[in-house]
Design a protein around this motif. Structure first.
Motif, mmCIF file in Angstrom:
data_model
loop_
_atom_site.group_PDB
_atom_site.id
_atom_site.type_symbol
_atom_site.label_atom_id
_atom_site.label_comp_id
_atom_site.label_asym_id
_atom_site.label_seq_id
_atom_site.Cartn_x
_atom_site.Cartn_y
_atom_site.Cartn_z
ATOM 1 N N PHE A 1 35.317 54.021 43.726
ATOM 2 C CA PHE A 1 36.063 52.880 43.207
ATOM 3 C C PHE A 1 35.654 52.705 41.748
ATOM 4 O O PHE A 1 34.574 52.195 41.436
ATOM 5 N N LEU A 2 36.531 53.169 40.862
ATOM 6 C CA LEU A 2 36.252 53.186 39.425
ATOM 7 C C LEU A 2 36.641 51.856 38.808
ATOM 8 O O LEU A 2 37.785 51.398 38.949
ATOM 9 N N ASN A 3 35.692 51.257 38.121
ATOM 10 C CA ASN A 3 35.848 49.922 37.565
ATOM 11 C C ASN A 3 36.760 49.948 36.340
ATOM 12 O O ASN A 3 36.466 50.616 35.337
ATOM 13 N N LYS A 4 37.872 49.211 36.427
ATOM 14 C CA LYS A 4 38.814 49.116 35.319
ATOM 15 C C LYS A 4 38.713 47.787 34.580
ATOM 16 O O LYS A 4 39.529 47.489 33.721
ATOM 17 N N GLY A 5 37.685 47.009 34.938
ATOM 18 C CA GLY A 5 37.471 45.742 34.264
ATOM 19 C C GLY A 5 38.110 44.572 34.988
ATOM 20 O O GLY A 5 39.082 44.735 35.732
ATOM 21 N N LYS A 6 37.547 43.389 34.795
ATOM 22 C CA LYS A 6 38.054 42.144 35.359
ATOM 23 C C LYS A 6 38.170 42.202 36.888
ATOM 24 O O LYS A 6 39.065 41.618 37.494
ATOM 25 N N GLY A 7 37.257 42.944 37.508
ATOM 26 C CA GLY A 7 37.213 42.983 38.959
ATOM 27 C C GLY A 7 38.275 43.842 39.601
ATOM 28 O O GLY A 7 38.559 43.674 40.795
ATOM 29 N N THR A 8 38.888 44.760 38.864
ATOM 30 C CA THR A 8 39.883 45.668 39.438
ATOM 31 C C THR A 8 39.309 47.079 39.500
ATOM 32 O O THR A 8 38.492 47.469 38.651
#
Length: 539
Positions: A355-362
């Motif tokens: 699960f790659l973090n795309k920022g702002k909890g997404t």
């Protein structure tokens, strides 16, 4: 599957005014693993006549041809997961498993949808093709520990019955930055225990009572300079879809005590919780593996919205709605400066997912590995740079047999090699019955990483020489890049669900600790030792 997840808020219950989500999943949970040899009942076997009668009975009850059986069964079983080949379970187990599957779908032999084969047709298909029994893995117990010299040191707990329920062991720096402490999560009596093996082995400190603690992480959650402990609480020892799981924060004080504070309750069985600043706002959020069981379970992201840690507030979002998550270790997998996490999802999914973090909890989801069939028995992962190429690989163990109590020859340890793309490249390192956890470390001090692994098969008795499995603790020596040789540390003691590796005595080499668990009091061996330290004597 790729793409951003929609963050989903759904109220299930409240703890301190916080809503918690729930997703109900229905599906068939098949058991059995790929690769067994097909064996017919031997002539004169007492089992052969009964199997013949079983086949005749099934054929009389259903008029479908074998070809129609096969087409219908394959199509039906592959509609929600990979098709489980008949050779993955012994013949005697298939009726029970198929009845379980149909029951989960709310179907019976008289109430199956037109597109589904009858229960009896499915049973016939599997019984006629399944082996009588499964073969055993190769034993290496006669080789011994090889170049390692290990001193066994039993850890007994004073004042508790000789009935260990050790679920997790973790070397950590809780009270001393220079020496390792040992955290023991005890699931039967509900204890978080502190042992300081480098100082006084016989001294055990009870830090807190938690109903059924499965996993811990040491972290300063409130960033006050004092280490805390996050506890994943299953809520029940036995598999169940009840929602008694929780996340407990053991808030450390400057006096060395810990205050239990529930951060989330009313969850399915919580197997792991990890902390990191996923949204980049300066505080620590949580990612949670809610294993659940068959219908209950998910992976949650808990965004930290706390203003006062006397009343902590975390907002939950569903990242993945599948039950069966075991581990969710955190790391910057794609090296973009943001923390990601990797999830091991078992049950009939049997997959490792980034699960790659795309920022702002997404998060974007990328599949690292998917097993050959729906009951591979995944049991644990470790993120580690095994080959020394500056990126993170995955060590995967698959050895869970607790659902059907069948010893399977395709359990073992695999290296999922990170070559810069998804999925990772899978390498089978060894076959090992019932392996529950494997961890990489330089055990022989030669500059590369080896692997220690332990076995949990509590239903196998030592008094079964015809099914003797031998290896219960092994290590894999890396003899050349990516090449491993198996050595046996212990045999015939299959009570180890957990292990860890660290230089606990600060003598310059890596030591091993393994935990012990019995499944039921009065059944099988009663053990006095709750853990065993294997002190590395290598000079």
């Amino acid at each position: 599957m790729t793409g951003s997840r929609i963050r989903d808020k759904r109220v299930r219950g409240e703890q301190g005014g916080l809503p918690f989500p729930t997703i109900l999943i229905t599906g068939a949970v098949f058991s059995g693993l790929l690769g067994a040899c097909h064996k017919e009942a031997p002539p004169g076997s007492a089992l052969a006549p009964s199997l013949t009668r079983e086949k005749e009975t099934l054929a009389a009850k259903d008029g479908l041809s074998k070809r129609e059986d096969e087409d219908a069964v394959r199509k039906f079983c592959a509609s929600c997961h990979k098709f489980p080949p008949p050779e993955t379970l012994p013949r005697e187990k298939w009726r029970e498993k198929i009845e379980e599957m149909y029951g989960l779908l709310g179907q019976t032999k008289d109430a199956a949808p037109p597109s589904a084969p009858s229960l009896e047709a499915a049973v016939r298909y599997y019984v006629e093709r399944a082996p009588l029994e499964l073969p055993l893995c190769r034993s290496t117990v006669e080789l011994g520990p090889g170049p390692l010299s290990l001193k066994k040191i039993p850890l007994k707990l004073n004042g508790v019955p000789p009935y260990p329920g050790t679920a997790n062991l973790k070397f950590c720096h809780l009270q001393d930055e220079k020496r390792f402490d040992l955290l023991l999560s005890e699931m039967r009596f509900g204890m978080i225990l502190l042992i300081q093996p480098s100082l006084q082995l016989e001294k055990t400190t009870l830090l807190a009572k938690v109903p059924h603690p499965c996993h811990t992480q040491v972290v300063d959650l409130d960033q006050d300079g004092v280490r805390d402990i996050l506890v994943a609480d299953l809520g029940t020892v036995t598999p169940s879809d009840v929602t008694q799981g929780s996340i407990v924060w053991l808030r450390g004080t400057r006096q060395g005590t810990f205050q239990p504070i529930p951060l989330a309750t009313g969850l399915g069985r919580v197997a792991d919780v990890e902390a990191a600043d996923f949204d980049g706002d300066g505080d620590l959020d949580l990612v949670v593996a809610v294993f659940g069981w068959r219908k209950v379970g998910e992976i949650l992201y808990l965004e930290n919205q706390t203003e006062d840690y006397e009343a902590p507030k975390f907002m939950p979002y569903v990242v993945d709605s599948r039950p069966g998550a075991i581990h969710v270790p955190v790391a910057d997998l794609d090296q973009d400066g943001r923390p990601d996490f990797v999830a091991l999802i078992s049950q009939h999914f049997e997959t490792v997912v980034a699960f790659l973090n795309k920022g702002k909890g997404t998060f974007d989801e990328r599949v690292i590995y998917c097993a050959d069939h729906p009951n591979w028995g995944c049991s644990g992962i470790q993120l580690v740079d095994l080959d020394g190429d500056k990126d993170l690989d995955v060590i995967l163990s698959n050895g869970d047999s607790l659902d059907d109590q069948v010893v399977k020859p395709y359990h073992g340890v695999s290296w999922l090699e990170n070559r810069g793309e998804f999925p990772f490249t899978a390498h089978r390192l060894t076959d090992l019955h019932g392996v529950h956890y494997a961890k990489a470390a330089d055990l022989d001090n030669d500059g590369d990483l080896d692997i220690a692994a332990c076995v949990f098969l509590p239903f196998v008795k030592r008094t079964m020489p015809e099914r003797k499995l031998a290896d219960s603790i092994i290590w894999l020596e890396q003899t050349a890049p990516g090449q491993f040789k198996q050595w046996s540390i212990e045999g015939s003691n299959y009570t180890h669900p957990t292990l860890d590796v660290a230089d606990f005595d600060a003598d310059g080499d890596e030591d091993i600790v393994v935990g012990n668990m019995t499944m039921a009091q009065g059944q099988g061996d009663t053990l006095e030792n709750w853990a065993i330290l294997l002190e590395n004597q290598r000079k």
